[in-house]
Design a protein around this motif. Structure first.
Motif, mmCIF file in Angstrom:
data_model
loop_
_atom_site.group_PDB
_atom_site.id
_atom_site.type_symbol
_atom_site.label_atom_id
_atom_site.label_comp_id
_atom_site.label_asym_id
_atom_site.label_seq_id
_atom_site.Cartn_x
_atom_site.Cartn_y
_atom_site.Cartn_z
ATOM 1 N N SER A 272 -2.708 -5.520 -1.865
ATOM 2 C CA SER A 272 -2.193 -4.557 -0.890
ATOM 3 C C SER A 272 -2.561 -3.131 -1.248
ATOM 4 N N ARG B 178 -0.879 0.577 -0.451
ATOM 5 C CA ARG B 178 0.369 1.181 0.013
ATOM 6 C C ARG B 178 0.295 2.698 -0.048
ATOM 7 N N GLU C 7 3.182 -0.106 3.777
ATOM 8 C CA GLU C 7 2.046 -0.992 3.535
ATOM 9 C C GLU C 7 0.946 -0.674 4.539
ATOM 10 N N ILE C 8 -0.225 -0.291 4.038
ATOM 11 C CA ILE C 8 -1.342 0.086 4.898
ATOM 12 C C ILE C 8 -2.257 -1.097 5.171
ATOM 13 N N CYS C 9 -2.576 -1.845 4.127
ATOM 14 C CA CYS C 9 -3.521 -2.953 4.273
ATOM 15 C C CYS C 9 -3.114 -4.077 3.322
ATOM 16 N N ARG C 10 -3.267 -5.315 3.798
ATOM 17 C CA ARG C 10 -2.977 -6.496 2.987
ATOM 18 C C ARG C 10 -4.101 -7.496 3.191
ATOM 19 N N ARG D 176 -5.729 4.241 8.425
ATOM 20 C CA ARG D 176 -4.272 4.289 8.337
ATOM 21 C C ARG D 176 -3.607 4.487 9.698
ATOM 22 N N THR E 259 -1.827 -4.348 9.317
ATOM 23 C CA THR E 259 -2.218 -4.235 7.907
ATOM 24 C C THR E 259 -3.571 -4.880 7.630
#
Length: 364
Positions: free
Chosen positions: A228, A230, A241-244, A276, A281
């Motif tokens: 992740s 964050r 959480e921006i990306c997973r 963003r 995510t």
């Protein structure tokens, strides 16, 4: 009343923190986190029945080789095999936004509030004076020559080994963020000489490999772990959480001064572009650049469309405007590395040079 001396922005922020605290309290995240920690640390003890010893007359003499008896042919006993260390287990944090509350905090804490207020205050000062300055090498060298290390400037900030670090760009206060191998992020106000100047948070489940304060808004601290990316927003006291991803992340860098987009490296060799501003995510693009692994990515300081990626023995410069899912060609390839490359970075200021660190003990 101390609140009457706060600015309208600070009063609004305190109101946001109070509302967020009530919201997360309703979600009972603390109880879930406590249960997860108990599950991760509790060891189940299984009772085993001990077999009754055989009587001596019932036992038959078995022949065993010297190897099984751990004896050298000369009759000298072999050394004992060292016990293998058990794999360490860390608590798993849930997906989604997390409250900016220290891991060991119970109830309200004025020291945590003071630390976060300091972070917000120096971020406002930096945002009001974001004009670029020409690097003064003489001043920089004088500062390096005058550096000393004292016991007051040594602090235990996180629980385990530090794997990444970021320093707030403020010139008035030294605020340091450190990420460890368990997913903790520690914040330390170096100017605060008491033990209350450092707090540890747990926004990640795995090793924190890379961190950066946003260059346009240092109230945001972006941190990268295996699964992740964050953003710690001190104005809302939340780790968003921006990306997973199912793939393991390795490093990231901002593609724009406003830090709205970033290029993220993957351990499997690919790179991703993350925005963003986009809901969700997932990344905007996942590009195969032909690497077996990508250890670091670094964006050109002037021409932000270019970034350099370092992998096994590969160091290449790419133009993010022409990235696609497959069949990507580098703008330039830096050859000559005979072993694994640990990192590659553009020179600050102009970006006219690239420095690489290689396992053959050479800088290029």
């Amino acid at each position: 009343d101390g609140s009457s001396q706060l600015s309208a922005y600070e009063r609004k922020r305190l109101k946001n923190i109070t509302e967020n605290a009530k919201f997360f309290a309703a979600l009972k995240l603390h109880e879930v986190s406590a249960r997860l920690r108990q599950i991760a640390t509790k060891r189940q003890s299984h009772a085993t029945k001990r077999a009754k010893p055989r009587k001596a007359e019932d036992e038959t003499v078995r022949r065993r080789s010297k190897r099984l008896q751990r004896v050298e042919p000369s009759g000298v006993p072999m050394p004992e095999t060292p016990a293998q260390p058990e794999a360490e287990e860390y608590p798993q944090v849930p997906a989604g936004p997390l409250p900016m509350i220290p891991e060991d905090q119970v109830g309200n804490s004025t020291s945590t509030e003071d630390l976060l207020t300091t972070w917000m205050r120096i971020s406002e000062m930096k945002a009001n004076g974001t004009e670029k300055r020409t690097p003064d090498m003489t001043r920089y060298q004088d500062g390096l020559n005058s550096m000393v290390l004292s016991e007051d400037n040594v602090r235990k900030v996180v629980k385990f080994r530090v794997c990444s670090m970021a320093i707030h760009p403020s010139e008035s206060t030294i605020l340091v963020a450190a990420g460890d191998k368990s997913g903790q992020i520690g914040l330390w106000n170096v100017n605060c000489k008491s033990e209350e100047g450092a707090r540890a948070f747990l926004p990640h489940s795995y090793l924190v490999s890379c961190m950066h304060f946003s260059p346009s808004n240092p109230a945001h601290l972006l941190s990268l772990s295996n699964d992740s990316l964050r953003c710690g927003d001190v104005t809302r006291a939340v780790f968003d959480e921006i990306c997973r991803s199912e793939e393991s992340f390795s490093s990231f860098d901002f593609l724009e001064e406003n830090a709205s987009t970033a290029v993220v490296g993957h351990w499997d060799g690919s790179v991703a572009v993350v925005d963003r501003r986009t809901p969700g995510t997932s990344s905007e693009l996942l590009a195969d650049i032909g690497f077996t692994r990508t250890r670091t990515v670094h964006v050109h300081p002037v021409n932000k469309q270019y970034f350099v990626a370092a992998g096994s023995v590969d160091v290449c410069v790419y133009d993010v405007r022409y990235l696609k899912s497959k069949g990507n060609k580098p703008v330039s390839s830096l050859r000559g590395h005979t072993k694994s490359v640990a990192s590659a970075y553009f020179s600050p200021g102009t970006g006219s040079r690239v420095v690489t660190v290689c396992a053959d003990d050479k800088l290029r």
